[in-house]
Design an enzyme around this catalytic site. Sequence first.
Site, mmCIF file in Angstrom:
data_model
loop_
_atom_site.group_PDB
_atom_site.id
_atom_site.type_symbol
_atom_site.label_atom_id
_atom_site.label_comp_id
_atom_site.label_asym_id
_atom_site.label_seq_id
_atom_site.Cartn_x
_atom_site.Cartn_y
_atom_site.Cartn_z
ATOM 1 N N HIS A 168 14.576 30.086 51.698
ATOM 2 C CA HIS A 168 13.693 29.446 52.679
ATOM 3 C C HIS A 168 13.706 27.934 52.547
ATOM 4 O O HIS A 168 13.710 27.205 53.531
ATOM 5 C CB HIS A 168 12.255 29.950 52.495
ATOM 6 C CG HIS A 168 12.043 31.301 53.087
ATOM 7 N ND1 HIS A 168 11.570 32.367 52.371
ATOM 8 C CD2 HIS A 168 12.268 31.758 54.320
ATOM 9 C CE1 HIS A 168 11.506 33.415 53.149
ATOM 10 N NE2 HIS A 168 11.920 33.084 54.343
ATOM 11 N N GLU A 222 37.913 31.758 71.308
ATOM 12 C CA GLU A 222 37.865 31.953 69.852
ATOM 13 C C GLU A 222 38.740 33.115 69.410
ATOM 14 O O GLU A 222 38.645 33.568 68.279
ATOM 15 C CB GLU A 222 36.422 32.114 69.367
ATOM 16 C CG GLU A 222 35.611 33.156 70.091
ATOM 17 C CD GLU A 222 34.148 33.227 69.626
ATOM 18 O OE1 GLU A 222 33.790 32.626 68.609
ATOM 19 O OE2 GLU A 222 33.376 33.916 70.298
ATOM 20 N N ASP A 267 36.083 31.171 64.478
ATOM 21 C CA ASP A 267 36.753 32.452 64.710
ATOM 22 C C ASP A 267 38.201 32.255 65.119
ATOM 23 O O ASP A 267 39.067 33.038 64.731
ATOM 24 C CB ASP A 267 36.011 33.243 65.797
ATOM 25 C CG ASP A 267 34.817 33.980 65.214
ATOM 26 O OD1 ASP A 267 34.991 34.620 64.167
ATOM 27 O OD2 ASP A 267 33.722 33.894 65.799
ATOM 28 N N CYS A 327 32.922 23.950 69.896
ATOM 29 C CA CYS A 327 31.653 24.120 69.182
ATOM 30 C C CYS A 327 31.842 24.733 67.805
ATOM 31 O O CYS A 327 30.881 25.060 67.127
ATOM 32 C CB CYS A 327 30.671 24.942 70.005
ATOM 33 S SG CYS A 327 31.296 26.585 70.398
HETATM 34 C C1 PEP Z 1 33.098 29.828 66.269
HETATM 35 O O1 PEP Z 1 33.551 30.961 66.088
HETATM 36 O O2 PEP Z 1 33.737 28.790 66.050
HETATM 37 C C2 PEP Z 1 31.710 29.664 66.746
HETATM 38 C C3 PEP Z 1 31.251 28.482 67.081
HETATM 39 O O3 PEP Z 1 30.920 30.755 66.771
HETATM 40 P P1 PEP Z 1 30.255 31.409 65.480
HETATM 41 O O4 PEP Z 1 30.489 30.494 64.316
HETATM 42 O O5 PEP Z 1 28.827 31.591 65.811
HETATM 43 O O6 PEP Z 1 30.988 32.701 65.350
HETATM 44 MG MG MG Z 2 32.535 32.674 66.866
#
Ligand code: PEP
Ligand code: MG
Length: 562
Positions: free
Chosen positions: A191, A427, A451, A498
């Site tokens: 936490h 991804e 991913d 992202c």
């Molecule tokens: C990714 O796979 O790069 C992504 C942003 O999604 P997550 O990390 O939530 O799988």
């Molecule tokens: Mg992902």
Amino acid sequence: MSERRLSGVDVTPLTGVGTAVWYRPDADLPEPPAPAEVDGEAELAAFEDARDEAEAELDAERERTAERVGEDEAAVFDAHVQFLTDPQIADGVAERIDDGLPAAHAVAETFDEFVERFAAMDGKMAERADDLRDVRDRLLRLLTDGERVDLSALPDGSVVLAERLTPSDTAQLDPERVAGFATVTGGRTSHAAIFARSLAIPAVVGVGDALTSVADGETVVIDGTTGEVVVDPSDDTVAAASEGTEARVREERVETADGREIEVAANVGTPAELGPAADRGADGIGLFRTEFLFLDRDDAPDEAEQYETYKRAIETFPEGRVVVRTLDVGGDKPVPYLDLPDEENPFLGERGIRRSLGPDADLFETQLRALLRADADTDVGSLAVMLPLVTTVEEIAAAETVLDRVVEDLRSEGIEAERPEFGVMIETPAAAFMADEFVSHVDFFSIGTNDLAQYVMAAERGNDAVADLGDFRQPAVLRAIDATTTAAEGTDVWVGMCGEMAGDPALTELLVGLGLTELSMSAVTVPAVKERVSEIDTAAATALAERALAAASRDEVTDLLP
Ligand code: PEP
Ligand code: MG
């Protein structure tokens, strides 16, 4: 004396420098008097008074935390109240008082028994032991009139050192005054660590007993990126650490030195992270991982609850865009009440959009309704909806059909729903290969390199043994990114990123050169990436990307980078 480096677990990628202040909340109790000298009735009354007072304190701290950090984090105080009012614990205390112990000793013994029981369990249950200690210490302070060290009024520039910090301890820390904290125990998901990230406080946990060698008043650097605590740092170390903390927050949007605008957004998983993301200058949210709203609870949040969360997200960025990713469960993100299948290879099984178009179709529709209603009821900002783990055109088309139906349903209910921007995560290798087919179905792509690297390189993202293979600088990963941006060239589809790769300032020039126009990352790295963007020359970035795409190995790519 030369500097000493202690290592622990990195929690927040921020660096702080300040003066060590030990926080030792545990009061050692004196030997108890003989049982005959103890007035049982008075002690029981004292315990009950302390319990009432503790409950009032917890209510107040809950409110304060909900305001400063967020509802989810504040919920931990409900757990404290549950322990405080637990009949088994109350009976244990009453029995010990009956046996002739004063209230404080009875509380200490009873709680310690429960702490031991919880600490011996696995995972989440073991973490509850910290909550029990927190409640115990609160009661002991009230029963012994002990002065509680006031964590909310520490001198400016304090670095708090402690055996452990409880959630209520951490929530009291003022990010404006506290330069960081380090603890002997704790892990990345404790936490205290979660609160530290939400409050953007530099933190290192799990340093071990070596931390006790640090004395009050010593100068300490907390390097939340490397997980190091540097004691008595050299001037160079302090200068480097101070530089890190001074990355200027730019509220305004940034463009490259030659004028290409790059949107720099933040990734969030809870509403509590929205405020800190805006404070660090994020232009918007590039990835709202909504599965976090579904974790650590007994059932799914309903439409009304989700509506409130999404509305708050959109309103936090009145000038910006909020990209909400639909539920991405499965893989390494299990949700007990969803009854996910027991799979041999969960990363290759029912995950992301596969579940939303299959067993979780109801949840998908509820989520879209909540999103579109939130969008319809806000006249600022803009919403974008993004699908996770897409591999085929059919998946996009099927999701689009559900989206269109939800728009129609809402309109027939008198709600002025509009179709939001609609995009997919890239991804999987399939998505990168098929991006040129996807362009006619979407408004944007966002590349999820966490991913993408895992699937392109067949290297599990959480497995240290294959971390070098799963590195974002692998040429195969760069070529998958290039396939995506090339597919979108000359169309209206914008391409963002992202995955974690987007938050590394050493890679910003390469990403701009590869054609990305939006980068979304953990909020703490937004200022550094914005600064980097403003220094870049697009022609040089394109040339860098061309050289990187021609490289035969990760080492060759690394050599090209600053
Ligand atoms: C990714 O796979 O790069 C992504 C942003 O999604 P997550 O990390 O939530 O799988
Ligand atoms: Mg992902």
